[in-house]
Design a protein around this motif. Sequence first.
Motif, PDB file in Angstrom:
ATOM      1  N   PRO A  98      -7.466   1.096   2.287  1.00 14.49           N
ATOM      2  CA  PRO A  98      -6.391   0.243   1.759  1.00 14.49           C
ATOM      3  C   PRO A  98      -5.353  -0.280   2.609  1.00 14.49           C
ATOM      4  O   PRO A  98      -4.758  -1.333   2.407  1.00 14.49           O
ATOM      5  CB  PRO A  98      -6.055   1.141   0.740  1.00 14.49           C
ATOM      6  N   TYR A  99      -4.803   0.501   3.716  1.00 18.83           N
ATOM      7  CA  TYR A  99      -4.004   0.232   4.649  1.00 18.83           C
ATOM      8  C   TYR A  99      -4.140  -1.229   5.278  1.00 18.83           C
ATOM      9  O   TYR A  99      -3.401  -1.928   5.711  1.00 18.83           O
ATOM     10  CB  TYR A  99      -3.545   1.084   5.570  1.00 18.83           C
ATOM     11  N   ARG A 117       0.907  -1.168   0.031  1.00 17.12           N
ATOM     12  CA  ARG A 117      -0.069   0.116  -0.196  1.00 17.12           C
ATOM     13  C   ARG A 117       1.030   1.419  -0.081  1.00 17.12           C
ATOM     14  O   ARG A 117       1.807   1.417   0.679  1.00 17.12           O
ATOM     15  CB  ARG A 117      -0.853   0.041   1.409  1.00 17.12           C
ATOM     16  N   GLY A 146      -2.885  -1.203  -2.925  1.00 17.39           N
ATOM     17  CA  GLY A 146      -3.778   0.022  -2.579  1.00 17.39           C
ATOM     18  C   GLY A 146      -3.016   1.187  -2.528  1.00 17.39           C
ATOM     19  O   GLY A 146      -1.959   1.132  -2.716  1.00 17.39           O
TER      20      GLY A 146
END
Lengths: 638, 354
Positions: B77-78, A482, B84
């Motif tokens: 998203p994390y 991410r 992400g």
Amino acid sequence: MSTSANGSGTGALSATRPTEVSQLDRVVIRFAGDSGDGMQLTGDRFTSEAAAFGNDLATLPNFPAEIRAPQGTIPGVSSFQVHFADYDILTPGDRPDVLVAMNPAALKANLGDVPHGGTVIVNTDEFSKRNLTKVGYDADPLGDDSLSAYEVHRVAMSTLTQGALADTGLGKKDAERCKNMFALGLLSWMYHRPTEGTERFLREKFAKKPDIAEANILAFRAGWNYGETTESFATTFEVAPAKLEQGTYRQITGNTALAYGIVAAGQLAKLPILLGTYPITPASDILHELSKHKNFGVTTFQAEDEIAGIGAALGAAYGGALGVTSTSGPGIALKSETIGLGVMTELPLIVIDVQRGGPSTGLPTKTEQADLLQAMFGRNSESPVPIIAPCSPADCFDAALEATRIALTYRTPVLLLSDGAIANGSEPWLIPDVGTLPDLSVVFATEPNAPDGSGEHWPYVRDPETLAREWAVPGTPGLQHRIGGLEKADGKGNISYDPDNHDKMVRLRQAKIDGIDVPDLTVDDPSGGEARVLALGWGSSYGPIGAAARRVRKKGLPIAQAHLRHLNPFPANLGEVLSRYDTVVVPEMNLGQLAMLLRAKYLVDINSYTKIAGLPFKAEELEGVFTDIITSTKEVAR
Amino acid sequence: MTATDLGLPRLGGLDLVPATDEPQKAKDYKSDQEVRWCPGCGDYVVLNTIQSFLPTLGLKRENIVFVSGIGCSSRFPYYMNTYGMHSIHGRAPAIATGLATTRPDLSVWVVTGDGDALSIGGNHLVHTLRRNVNLKILLFNNRIYGLTKGQYSPTSDQGTVTKSTPMGSLDTPFNPVSLALGAEASFVGRALDSDKKGLTEVLTAAAQHRGSAFVEIYQNCPIFNDGAFDVLKDKDEAAQRIIPLRAGEPIRFGPEGEYGVTRSGWGGLEVGKVADIGEDDLVVHDPTIQDTSYAFALSRIGDQHLNHTPTGIFRQVERPTYDDQARAQVEQAAQAKAPNLQALLTGKDTWTVA
């Protein structure tokens, strides 16, 4: 008027009447008329003829922001200046040797630029009392001696065009609209230009309206024949082909060269391209051009706004495409936050700013180079990005490749600063051999990279040389990670609010940009080191600075010239170059933005010469500036 | 452009995304990051539901991407062990558009909130829905700004007293479902954070939908707007208020199914007692009706005070997607003209200096 050549629209035009032929080394012609008169097209065609003939050339279109400004007014005047020569030239020319004025407004707006003794060709049909009054002429300048300092040719272009098209069945108004081609025909005759290209062009442009195509060709031929048959033009002029570097050339504008550069960059990087953009003058032609080349894997996305344009480009970059966005200064203001996200996520991104007059909406169709500090600092916090500026229309191609090289190698947004003058201006381009273009291919991450051997993927592990992080694109197994706008832990890339980590990351991002490998600055000094003054510029002022330097050298005054393509980081040798000279003069179309950066970084005094008129510098003007500086520097040295 | 039939095959939302045979579990979708929402936040249940639901899609995990904007929900998203990006306030749909357009092999999800999607990012939301880009937009609607500590949002009740509106907010709130429909969304659904089954149903259909799927999720913020949806969570109240939408079935609700939806004047819909309406005059739900008027009328039955709240899928129609068509144009162009860089650079009008 000869009817044989006039009537059929076929067969080559050829001069038969003996005129005095004068050989010139260079000529500057300015076509000026109402914005609806087709002056840009006329100038463009004359330029193509000059190019086909092998002259060196440079052009300067100048038009209002309004599509159809009020007819016959000074604000509605549109002009196109072309400079062509038998040697390599650097600018579109300071003053027109020939002014073609299609109406009183065009005459009034442009006459001041014509040197005494220059040629003025006017369309007398438009010099009605009403039109004269509209632009503030109390008396008809064609009727008194106010033009006595010029060689004036009075031509009833509208009438003559209508006459030539009388048998075509075209309405009077439509026929009159072809008068720009009459003017082009006349000028083509005067300067011995090849005409086949224009006729072919007209047939292609109006392929769906063959009667309009033929009418324009008739008008074009009527203009040519007018020169040939009337005795009012005693002299014609020849400008021999230029002795340019060997090779095959084409004419190209800056925006086209930039678009081609992007297409080439995608091919050389073997990446699909996504251009996310929003229409804005003077950058829209980049979108128009790229949208024609989808066959090269180019997707053009006309977004709902500037922000979405760059957002889509960054999203595409995250997915492993070459993300590009194009705009002008006001658009950069809107894109700033996303450029910042590009800095934080360390993704490659090409951000093109075709600068125009500002602030705010400013002068949309005029040029300026006042976005340098915006490019440099126009984001929150410490947010460094590399900056590249092309120096001429053709150079936009190489600048696009260089911007891509840096973006892909260092995983960073790159700002490319073109401007209105080179975006719309054109010049001959030595067409590169594709085989000699640089390899820009990239390597995507395929394996987890955690230095602790955990088998994890850490998105912020850096290459020790470039400090770039790996480009691990979605779809790659095992590398799920991410990223985002929050501060990242060095290496691991997780969110981190740790003070020491932030300090380190800010410095790492800066060091990455500072460490970009850029070529050393080269200095042009034909005097072999005698020069005490350095003229240093960036961007589109290359032409006028170079032309002015040539002029002062001709006068026996030595001057060195250097031009910055890389504005961030600066070339490593820049400080040393600056220290070699007693005086460094930096002409800029802003209030001294490069000068400010140079003073701050190198603690040197800079002689900043600035002008923000919406038009490029004139060589003549800079010649004066340089001459004064060289002279006073000498005096100080004495 | 007019609606050109490009002869594209009818694809499902995930047909170009690589599948996996490997069994997946919810925990495979949990990242190693500590979840940092406030205790009791509705986001937790939504996260759990999505982590449990994703394995049922059978997709390769590396081909799933969550893109978010800014706000509490945008931290999403994390916490997902997929790809992400936590991006910029309001801009997630734009970023996801670029990603989805260039990468048909990805299942792209946008996570956003009422401030992110409807206020700062309103422009991107409506245009993304209009284009019908193949991505799924999950709007966590808690009717308040959480991350900036409690200002009113574009879905807050008029008169909401917050730190920025001590005398009450003045704005008329958006109905997100109505807004999405007005923006030509091809898929629009609504679910409640705590309703795992209902949410999973809507998400599953959204994932399978080719095009933009918009899902409004009512989500409780226990800190700044606690209890905003409590009336929908109390069993007795909920029965009176929630109108479950089931394709092909008459729309009726109530503890005994005693209420129903029927047509009213002006082409609208209204709620009444089935006894008064008559079984035959109950509207049979059909989310595939092309005309948005029907789904819009359905969305207007629901109101800000949650007296009646349809949940489920309002609209689900097939329409060409922006990204499929964009890729088709690129392909078409390449087939019509093989890319030849040298020929492009050389152009038609050249001259040679010997």
